[in-house]
Design a protein around this motif. Sequence first.
Motif, PDB file in Angstrom:
ATOM      1  N   SER A  53      -9.074 -14.967 -26.886  1.00  0.00           N
ATOM      2  CA  SER A  53     -10.120 -14.267 -27.478  1.00  0.00           C
ATOM      3  C   SER A  53     -10.708 -14.923 -28.738  1.00  0.00           C
ATOM      4  O   SER A  53     -11.909 -15.197 -28.816  1.00  0.00           O
ATOM      5  N   ALA A  54      -9.678 -15.216 -29.845  1.00  0.00           N
ATOM      6  CA  ALA A  54     -10.040 -15.682 -30.816  1.00  0.00           C
ATOM      7  C   ALA A  54     -10.775 -17.364 -30.654  1.00  0.00           C
ATOM      8  O   ALA A  54     -11.257 -17.675 -31.616  1.00  0.00           O
ATOM      9  N   THR A  55     -10.101 -17.780 -29.579  1.00  0.00           N
ATOM     10  CA  THR A  55     -10.915 -19.191 -29.939  1.00  0.00           C
ATOM     11  C   THR A  55     -11.682 -19.493 -28.699  1.00  0.00           C
ATOM     12  O   THR A  55     -11.912 -20.811 -28.241  1.00  0.00           O
ATOM     13  N   LEU A  59     -17.816 -18.058 -29.540  1.00  0.00           N
ATOM     14  CA  LEU A  59     -17.706 -17.260 -30.888  1.00  0.00           C
ATOM     15  C   LEU A  59     -17.954 -18.431 -31.941  1.00  0.00           C
ATOM     16  O   LEU A  59     -18.020 -17.981 -33.173  1.00  0.00           O
ATOM     17  N   VAL A 161     -21.698 -10.994 -29.355  1.00  0.00           N
ATOM     18  CA  VAL A 161     -20.562  -9.966 -29.082  1.00  0.00           C
ATOM     19  C   VAL A 161     -20.809  -9.733 -27.642  1.00  0.00           C
ATOM     20  O   VAL A 161     -19.696  -9.601 -26.972  1.00  0.00           O
ATOM     21  N   CYS A 280     -17.422 -12.229 -40.629  1.00  0.00           N
ATOM     22  CA  CYS A 280     -16.525 -12.815 -39.364  1.00  0.00           C
ATOM     23  C   CYS A 280     -15.320 -12.045 -39.290  1.00  0.00           C
ATOM     24  O   CYS A 280     -14.766 -11.975 -38.010  1.00  0.00           O
ATOM     25  N   SER A 281     -14.500 -11.885 -40.332  1.00  0.00           N
ATOM     26  CA  SER A 281     -13.103 -11.223 -40.252  1.00  0.00           C
ATOM     27  C   SER A 281     -13.365  -9.867 -39.631  1.00  0.00           C
ATOM     28  O   SER A 281     -12.541  -9.468 -38.724  1.00  0.00           O
ATOM     29  N   GLY A 284     -14.531 -10.162 -35.850  1.00  0.00           N
ATOM     30  CA  GLY A 284     -13.429 -10.883 -34.932  1.00  0.00           C
ATOM     31  C   GLY A 284     -12.280  -9.934 -34.771  1.00  0.00           C
ATOM     32  O   GLY A 284     -11.752  -9.638 -33.642  1.00  0.00           O
ATOM     33  N   ILE A 287     -13.289  -7.750 -32.080  1.00  0.00           N
ATOM     34  CA  ILE A 287     -13.677  -8.137 -30.767  1.00  0.00           C
ATOM     35  C   ILE A 287     -12.552  -8.226 -30.313  1.00  0.00           C
ATOM     36  O   ILE A 287     -12.027  -7.709 -29.122  1.00  0.00           O
ATOM     37  N   VAL A 288     -11.364  -8.881 -30.895  1.00  0.00           N
ATOM     38  CA  VAL A 288      -9.978  -9.008 -30.341  1.00  0.00           C
ATOM     39  C   VAL A 288      -9.383  -7.647 -29.897  1.00  0.00           C
ATOM     40  O   VAL A 288      -8.885  -7.460 -28.875  1.00  0.00           O
TER      41      VAL A 288
END
Length: 431
Positions: A53-55, A59, A161, A280-281, A284, A287-288
Motif C-alpha cells: 500500500s505504502a509503495t 501515491l 486517495v 502525508c503522514s 498515509g 490509507i494503509v
Amino acid sequence: MTAPLLLVLGMLLVTLAGGVWVGVALMSIGIVALEAFRDMRVDRFLAGDIWSSATAVELVTLPLFILMGEILFHTRLSENLFKGLSPWTRWLPGRLVHVNVLGCTLFAAVSGSSAATTATVGRITLQELLGRGYDRRLAVGSLAGAGTLGFLIPPSIPMIVYGVVADASILELFMAGLVPGLCLALMFMGYIAFRAWMDPTLVPPREPAIPLAEALRALLQLVPIAFLICFIMGSLYFGFASITEAAAIGVLGALLVALAQRTLTLRGMWGALLGTVKTCSMIGLIIVGALFLSKAMARLGLPADVANVIQGWGLHPYMLIFVLLLFYLALGCILDGLSAIVMTLPVTLPLAVAAGFDPIWFGVFLIITIEMAQITPPVGFNLFVIQGLTRENIFRIAGYAWPFCVIMMVFTGLITLFPQIVTALPTSLRG
C-alpha cells in the motif's frame, strides 16, 4: 447479522468514539477480526499489505500536489485573485461576493485541498468584504461553500486517495471532476445573485465604475494562477505528462511563481516541507489502515454479506444513491470526509457498481458528499478554518453555509439523473 460484522461495527464505534487515530483504529480492527475468525499469519499479511500500500506508484502524486499547495500558500496568490477578479464582478448582482466563488474555483485548480483553498482565499476576501459592508452571512457562507471546491476541481487529494483505494484511473477522476466543479461554482454564483437581487441590503451601494483599461490591467494579476492551471491541466489532458509527472510540473510551477513574487524564503520553504510531511503522514496512515481493513473484510466475506442484504431490499438505483447520500451526510458529522471514504468504500462501491453506476461517476458523487461534510458540524474542517479567520461560533458558521450545502444536495440529484455531466470528459479522454 454475522459475528465478524458485529465485531467490526462494535470496534469501530468504540475506537472512534474513544478518540483513537483513524488509521490505527482501522488497522487494529482488521488485526483483531482476522485473529478471531481466520487461522492465518496475520503479522505477515499485515506487513506485506502495508508495504504494497505504502509503495503504490499512484501515491507519489500525493506529496507532490500537497507540496505545491503548501508553497502557493506562502505566495501572494490570494491578493492577486482579489485584485484581478474584483473589477469584473462589480456589475453582477452580489458584486464582490462572487470573488469568493471565483477565487476558490481558480485556487482549487492548483491546490487539491479544501481547507487550503478556504484559508488562502478567505484571509483576503473576508477582510475586504466585511470591511466594505457586505452581509456577514452571505460573505462567510459563500466562502465556506466555495472552499469545498478544492476537493472537486482537479488536482484533488481525495480523488487521488479514492483512485488508489478503488483501483480507478486518477487521470479520469480528475477529468470527471472538472465540469461538475465548474457547474457547482455557477450554481453558487447564481444563488448569490438571486439573494442580492431579492434583498439589495445584503450588499453596499454600487462603487464607481472602473475604466476598462484599468480592469484589463487587473487581469494581469491572474497570470500566475492561469500559468499554473495551463501548466498542470494542459499537460494532463493533451497527454504531454502522466499524473505523476504533472504533479512534479505543478511543484516546479509553484516554485517559479514564488520566486517571481520574491516570497520564497528558507523559513517558508521549511514550513511548506514540514506541512507536506505532516499531511502525508496523516493521510498515509489512514490509507494503509483502510486498505488493510478492506482486505481483512474481504477475507471475512463481509462486503458480499452486506451487499446481499441491501440488494435484498430491492432498492431502485436512484433510491440506493439517495440512501448513500444520507449515510455519508450522517457519517460526515462525526468523521472527516477522507476517513469516511476509505472506511466505507469496500462496501459501498460494489453496491453502486452492481446498481449500474460507473466507478468514476461514483467517485465524483462521493467527493461531493464529503464536500458537504466539510461544512457540517461538529467535524467540518472548512468550519474550523473560517472560525480561525472570524472567531465566530462553528454552528453559526454552519448556518451561514447551509444554503450552499442544499445546493450541493440538489446537484447530486442532477448528476444522478444526468450522469453525462460527470462522464462526458473522461469518455472523450478514453477516445
